[in-house]
Design a protein around this motif. Structure first.
Motif, short mmCIF file in Angstrom:
data_model
loop_
_atom_site.label_atom_id
_atom_site.label_comp_id
_atom_site.label_asym_id
_atom_site.label_seq_id
_atom_site.Cartn_x
_atom_site.Cartn_y
_atom_site.Cartn_z
N THR A 88 0.85 -1.29 0.09
CA THR A 88 -0.19 -0.21 0.23
C THR A 88 0.78 1.17 0.05
O THR A 88 0.39 2.34 -0.37
CB THR A 88 -1.13 0.14 0.96
OG1 THR A 88 -0.08 0.07 2.43
CG2 THR A 88 -2.00 -1.19 1.27
N HIS A 98 -7.34 10.18 2.71
CA HIS A 98 -6.27 9.49 1.73
C HIS A 98 -7.25 8.37 1.41
O HIS A 98 -7.49 7.43 2.26
CB HIS A 98 -5.29 9.43 2.36
CG HIS A 98 -4.18 8.41 1.61
ND1 HIS A 98 -3.98 8.67 0.10
CD2 HIS A 98 -3.38 7.50 1.90
CE1 HIS A 98 -2.83 7.96 -0.28
NE2 HIS A 98 -2.54 7.34 0.74
N VAL A 144 -6.78 4.72 -0.28
CA VAL A 144 -5.72 3.83 -0.64
C VAL A 144 -6.67 2.50 -1.51
O VAL A 144 -7.21 1.74 -0.89
CB VAL A 144 -5.14 3.25 0.61
CG1 VAL A 144 -4.03 2.10 0.30
CG2 VAL A 144 -4.79 4.17 1.47
N TRP A 159 0.37 10.09 -9.80
CA TRP A 159 -0.05 8.72 -9.08
C TRP A 159 0.66 8.48 -8.20
O TRP A 159 0.38 8.07 -6.96
CB TRP A 159 -0.22 7.94 -10.43
CG TRP A 159 -0.88 8.09 -11.70
CD1 TRP A 159 -1.58 9.44 -11.98
CD2 TRP A 159 -0.80 7.32 -12.74
NE1 TRP A 159 -2.03 9.20 -13.06
CE2 TRP A 159 -1.60 8.28 -13.66
CE3 TRP A 159 -0.34 6.11 -13.00
CZ2 TRP A 159 -1.86 7.36 -15.13
CZ3 TRP A 159 -0.62 5.51 -14.27
CH2 TRP A 159 -1.39 6.23 -15.18
N ARG A 219 0.41 10.66 -4.95
CA ARG A 219 -0.76 10.72 -4.41
C ARG A 219 -0.89 9.63 -3.62
O ARG A 219 -1.57 9.29 -2.43
CB ARG A 219 -1.94 10.74 -5.30
CG ARG A 219 -3.27 10.87 -4.89
CD ARG A 219 -3.44 12.18 -4.01
NE ARG A 219 -3.49 13.45 -4.73
CZ ARG A 219 -3.19 14.64 -4.14
NH1 ARG A 219 -2.56 14.88 -3.01
NH2 ARG A 219 -3.12 15.60 -5.16
N GLN A 220 -0.53 8.41 -4.20
CA GLN A 220 -0.49 6.89 -3.46
C GLN A 220 0.39 7.16 -2.19
O GLN A 220 -0.11 6.75 -1.18
CB GLN A 220 0.29 6.17 -4.15
CG GLN A 220 0.15 4.54 -3.64
CD GLN A 220 -1.09 4.06 -3.40
OE1 GLN A 220 -2.22 4.43 -4.20
NE2 GLN A 220 -1.26 3.24 -2.54
N ARG A 224 -4.30 4.56 -9.94
CA ARG A 224 -3.47 3.99 -8.81
C ARG A 224 -3.73 2.59 -8.83
O ARG A 224 -2.98 1.87 -8.17
CB ARG A 224 -3.39 5.07 -7.79
CG ARG A 224 -2.77 6.22 -7.63
CD ARG A 224 -2.83 7.01 -6.38
NE ARG A 224 -4.17 7.75 -5.85
CZ ARG A 224 -4.82 7.09 -4.59
NH1 ARG A 224 -4.21 6.13 -4.13
NH2 ARG A 224 -6.05 7.43 -4.35
N ARG A 225 -4.95 2.48 -8.79
CA ARG A 225 -5.44 1.17 -8.46
C ARG A 225 -4.65 0.01 -9.64
O ARG A 225 -4.15 -0.86 -9.30
CB ARG A 225 -7.11 0.83 -8.83
CG ARG A 225 -7.58 -0.55 -8.36
CD ARG A 225 -8.88 -0.46 -8.53
NE ARG A 225 -9.62 0.07 -7.83
CZ ARG A 225 -10.23 -0.17 -6.52
NH1 ARG A 225 -9.49 -1.12 -5.88
NH2 ARG A 225 -10.85 0.68 -5.82
N MET A 261 -0.90 -0.06 -8.62
CA MET A 261 -0.63 -0.57 -7.48
C MET A 261 -0.86 -2.29 -7.36
O MET A 261 -0.21 -2.98 -7.02
CB MET A 261 -1.50 -0.33 -6.25
CG MET A 261 -0.98 1.18 -5.65
SD MET A 261 0.85 1.29 -5.59
CE MET A 261 1.16 0.29 -4.12
#
Length: 403
Positions: free
Chosen positions: A240, A275, A277, A350, A353-354, A376-377, A380
């Motif tokens: 994460t 935030h 995640v 990205w 922000r992650q 971001r999904r 990650m």
């Protein structure tokens, strides 16, 4: 000319008996011993200030001896010589003695904890209880001096805890600023303590290993006596990129496992903004396993006292136990993630922000509210899959972002 009273003696005081009415035995310069009808013997001093007759009480004999009463008289007469009212001086002194450092510090902590992240509040109280209260907690806050605070910080520095010493200097300054605003002190003795601070050696604050060594680290970690919760915590930090404090303080209520999203509220974030995640499949699988262990608790990672979170040192101790002391920390996984994702060409926004970083360009940061959640999904998930491939022995260098 009135006859000057002979000074009292201990024998005269001891043999003085009560009468049907209170009476006085004078010692001169306004001080006398009042003998009450019930036999109590009370020290008094009569004086004039601003044209008004006033009285001071010095306590009862024999708890306050003749010599002690005379010392109090001497101090009172010195105040009169300096143009001060001894009675008012005593009231101010009692008012200043009212608050101990611990009382003021706990009040300061309660006031600020409402706007702090829980991790910050816990850390501040930890420093207060471990490093400050045992030394100056019971002292009246108005009597604490700068040299005392310098010596207190020196003790912490001597044990090599330079970061703790830095934090203690910050907390001390803030507590005394609070006391100053309340009128409990007339000056802040904790200002500029950093001028005398011990210089810390240059160190890498959050070391991390090369990505190629990660499979060995995880293998060694699994072979240690670290609990399954600790091992899961390490993997979630990897998957994460959150800060260790954000993870260990996380309640189950923040997770939507079906939607594969973890929403951390602003009050728990360093930048004070919520935030979101995205959770890759591997993180969701770990959380489902954790639900079977801690799902009945409010926190995902409860400590020994289930109302409080796992200790902030748990992950780092586990990594040290696996042989990575000084080479890898829990926070260091964020640096590893940032290095790898930037190296693979993912969009910088990205990644930042992650990691819940603010933009160094403050104006740009103010207007850039995009969360890039779907981008971001995908990023990650690619990262999580690459970790699986690495641990399975594949060549991860070839895994780049999709065009």
């Amino acid at each position: 000319m009135p006859r000057k009273a002979a000074p009292l003696t201990d024998s005269a005081i001891k043999t003085a008996k009560p009468k049907t009415a209170p009476y006085k035995l004078s010692d001169g310069e306004g001080m006398y011993l009042e003998i009450t009808t019930n036999g109590s013997k009370l020290w008094r001093m009569k004086y004039r200030f601003d044209g008004k007759e006033k009285r001071l009480s010095f306590g009862a004999y024999p708890a306050v001896s003749l010599a002690q009463a005379r010392q109090q008289r001497k101090e009172a007469r010195q105040l009169l010589a300096d143009g001060q009212d001894p009675g008012e001086h005593r009231k101010v002194a009692k008012r200043e003695q009212r608050h101990t450092f611990e009382e003021l510090a706990r009040e300061w902590h309660r006031y600020n904890a409402k706007r702090w992240a829980p991790a910050t509040a816990d850390k501040a109280m930890s420093y207060l209880e471990n490093d400050l209260f045992p030394i100056i907690g019971r002292k009246p806050v108005a009597t604490i001096t700068r040299p005392e605070l310098v010596e207190l910080v020196r003790r912490i520095e001597k044990r090599g805890a330079l970061n703790a010493a830095k934090k203690v200097r910050q907390w001390l300054s803030q507590v005394f600023r609070y006391a100053l605003a309340k009128g409990a002190v007339e000056a802040n003795p904790a200002t500029d303590l950093n001028v005398l601070a011990e210089h810390a050696p240059r160190v890498e604050h959050h070391p991390h290993i090369p990505l190629a060594e990660l499979p060995e680290l995880l293998k060694r970690l699994d072979a240690t006596r670290a609990s399954v919760m600790t091992r899961h915590a390490v993997r979630l930090l990897l998957l994460t990129g959150v800060r260790p404090g954000e993870l260990r303080n996380a309640p189950w209520a923040e997770f939507d496992i079906e939607a594969a999203v973890w929403t951390i509220p602003a009050e728990r974030m360093k930048a004070r903004r919520p935030h979101i995640v995205p959770l890759p499949r591997q993180a969701v699988a770990i959380l489902r396993q954790l639900q079977e262990i801690t799902g009945s608790h409010a926190l995902v990672f409860p400590g020994r006292n289930s109302a409080r979170p796992m200790s902030e040192n748990t992950v780092n101790k586990a990594l040290a136990g696996a042989g990575y002391e000084g080479r890898q920390t829990g926070h260091g996984f964020r640096h590893l993630l940032s290095t790898e994702l930037n190296g693979r060409g993912f969009n910088r926004d990205w990644i930042e922000r992650q990691l819940a970083h603010g933009d160094k360009d403050e104006i740009r940061d103010t207007y850039n509210h995009a969360t890039y959640l779907e981008q971001r999904r995908g990023m990650m998930q690619t990262w999580a899959d690459s970790l699986d491939a690495l641990c399975a022995g594949a060549n991860v260098v070839a895994i780049k972002r999709k065009a």
